[in-house]
Design a protein around this motif. Structure first.
Motif, PDB file in Angstrom:
ATOM      1  N   GLU A   8       0.858  -1.192   0.000  1.00 50.96           N
ATOM      2  CA  GLU A   8       0.000   0.000   0.000  1.00 50.96           C
ATOM      3  C   GLU A   8       0.895   1.244   0.000  1.00 50.96           C
ATOM      4  O   GLU A   8       1.049   1.929   1.016  1.00 50.96           O
ATOM      5  N   SER A  36      -1.305  -1.423  -4.447  1.00 50.86           N
ATOM      6  CA  SER A  36      -2.574  -0.724  -4.576  1.00 50.86           C
ATOM      7  C   SER A  36      -2.416   0.406  -5.585  1.00 50.86           C
ATOM      8  O   SER A  36      -1.306   0.740  -6.012  1.00 50.86           O
ATOM      9  N   ALA A 232      -7.365 -11.702  -0.051  1.00 50.18           N
ATOM     10  CA  ALA A 232      -6.311 -10.806   0.429  1.00 50.18           C
ATOM     11  C   ALA A 232      -6.478 -10.646   1.935  1.00 50.18           C
ATOM     12  O   ALA A 232      -7.593 -10.433   2.428  1.00 50.18           O
ATOM     13  N   VAL A 234      -4.336  -9.030   5.584  1.00 53.26           N
ATOM     14  CA  VAL A 234      -3.191  -8.330   6.145  1.00 53.26           C
ATOM     15  C   VAL A 234      -2.272  -9.354   6.801  1.00 53.26           C
ATOM     16  O   VAL A 234      -2.726 -10.311   7.430  1.00 53.26           O
ATOM     17  N   GLN A 288      -0.982  -8.696   2.544  1.00 50.16           N
ATOM     18  CA  GLN A 288      -0.785  -7.251   2.602  1.00 50.16           C
ATOM     19  C   GLN A 288       0.305  -6.922   3.616  1.00 50.16           C
ATOM     20  O   GLN A 288       0.169  -7.153   4.807  1.00 50.16           O
TER      21      GLN A 288
END
Length: 309
Positions: A8, A36, A232, A234, A288
Motif C-alpha cells: 500500500e 494498490s 487478500a 493483512v 498485505q
C-alpha cells in the motif's frame, strides 16, 4: 497456494522502497508483487514522500525484476481512460516479458479524488463506467492485428481504433475483478476476469462471495473451474508471540485483532489461516505487507509458511 505480496504505497513509500520489497519478494520465491492504486494516504500516517503512480512504478519494476508477476489490486476505473490504460498495461507487459496482471475496480475513496481533481461520480455510474472500461480494454486486446475495434458506449465510445499495442503474454493480460458486491461484481467477474479476489473478509463472507461468483459463471455458461479464486489478508507473522506483537505495533494494530481478521500469528497460525481459505476454493493469497522496511518479515513467511500451503 500461490502467495503474493501486496503493498500500500500511498501510506508512505518511495520507488526505492517498493523496489527493495519487490526484489526481496522475487528472491524469496513469492509468486508476485502487487501494489494498490491510490493517490492519498488513509488513516493517521504521514504518507511521506507522497503517492506514486501505480503503472509508472510497475513499469520501473518490470525492468528491475525478472521473474515475479506484477500488478494492481486494484486500479480504479475513475483514474484513467480505458484506451490509454490498455496501452499502458500492454506496454508494461512487454517491458516485463509478459508478467503483468490488471486488477480493475470501480473506485471508492472519494477523498483522494477530491485531493487530486479526479471526478467521482455516484456508485451506480462508477459501476457503469467500470463495465464499459472492461468492455473496451478486453475488446482492444482481443481485436486481431490488422483489424480495428469500435465500441458504442455511453461513457467511452471508441471508433475504428487500431487496437494496438497488444499484450505479449499468451492469452493476454489476466484481468482481476474483486469485491463484495452481491450482484454486479460477480457478473463482471464471470464475464471478463481470469480471477476473482475478495479482500480483507471473514471466512463466512468469503464462502458466500465465492459461491456467488461460481453461480454467476454458471449463469454465463462459463465453467466455474476456469475462474481463479483468491483472498487478500493483512500479514503479521512472527517467530513467536513477542515478534508478532512487535510487528503488530509497527503497523498500529493489536495482535488479537489481527489474528481474527488477518493472516497473523506464528507461522503455524498463518498456515492454518491460509489453509482455511484454501478449503473454500482459494488457490491464491495476497499478503498485505504494511511495514515495507521489514524485509525479514517476508523472508520468515517464505521460509516457514510458503512450504506448507
Amino acid at each position: 497456494m500461490d502467495l503474493r505480496i501486496f503493498t500500500e504505497p500511498q501510506q508512505g513509500a518511495s520507488y526505492d522502497d517498493l523496489l527493495a520489497v519487490a526484489r526481496t519478494t522475487e528472491e524469496a520465491g513469492f509468486d508476485a508483487f502487487f501494489r494498490s492504486d491510490h493517490y492519498l494516504k488513509m488513516g493517521d500516517v504521514s504518507g511521506d514522500p507522497g503517492p506514486t503512480d501505480a503503472w509508472i512504478t510497475l513499469a520501473g519494476l518490470a525492468r528491475d525484476t525478472s521473474t515475479i508477476r506484477l500488478g494492481t489490486l486494484v486500479t480504479a476505473a475513475t483514474f484513467r481512460l480505458p484506451g490509454p490504460l490498455a496501452i499502458s498495461v500492454a506496454t508494461v507487459d512487454a517491458m516485463s516479458g509478459g508478467r503483468v496482471e490488471l486488477g480493475l475496480g470501480s473506485g471508492w475513496y472519494d477523498d483522494e479524488h477530491h485531493a487530486y481533481g479526479i471526478p467521482f461520480p455516484p456508485l451506480g455510474e462508477r459501476f457503469d463506467r467500470l463495465t464499459e472500461q472492461l468492455e473496451v480494454i478486453s475488446g482492444l486486446w482481443s481485436t486481431p492485428v490488422g483489424e480495428t475495434f469500435t465500441h458504442q458506449g455511453d461513457h467511452y465510445p471508441v471508433t475504428d481504433s487500431p487496437a494496438l499495442p497488444k499484450p505479449v503474454q499468451d492469452g493476454g493480460v489476466p484481468i482481476i475483478v474483486g469485491g463484495g458486491g452481491p450482484r454486479r461484481t460477480p457478473r463482471l467477474a464471470a464475464r471478463f476476469a481470469a480471477e476473482f479476489n475478495l479482500p480483507f473478509s471473514s471466512l463466512d463472507d468469503t464462502r458466500a462471495a465465492f459461491d456467488r461468483v461460481r453461480g454467476a459463471c454458471e449463469d454465463a455458461g462459463r465453467d466455474p473451474e476456469t475462474m481463479t479464486l483468491s483472498a487478500a489478508q493483512v500479514l503479521c507473522c512472527g517467530a513467536d508471540d513477542a515478534e508478532v506483537a512487535r510487528r503488530a505495533e509497527a503497523i498500529g494494530r493489536q495482535p488479537d485483532e489481527l489474528r481474527e481478521n488477518g493472516a497473523a500469528g506464528t507461522p503455524e497460525q498463518v498456515v492454518e489461516r491460509l489453509q482455511a481459505f484454501a478449503e473454500l476454493g482459494a488457490t491464491r493469497a495476497y499478503l498485505q505487507v504494511l511495514d515495507l522496511s521489514d524485509l525479514d518479515h517476508l523472508r520468515l513467511v517464505a521460509e516457514e509458511v510458503m512450504p506448507h500451503v
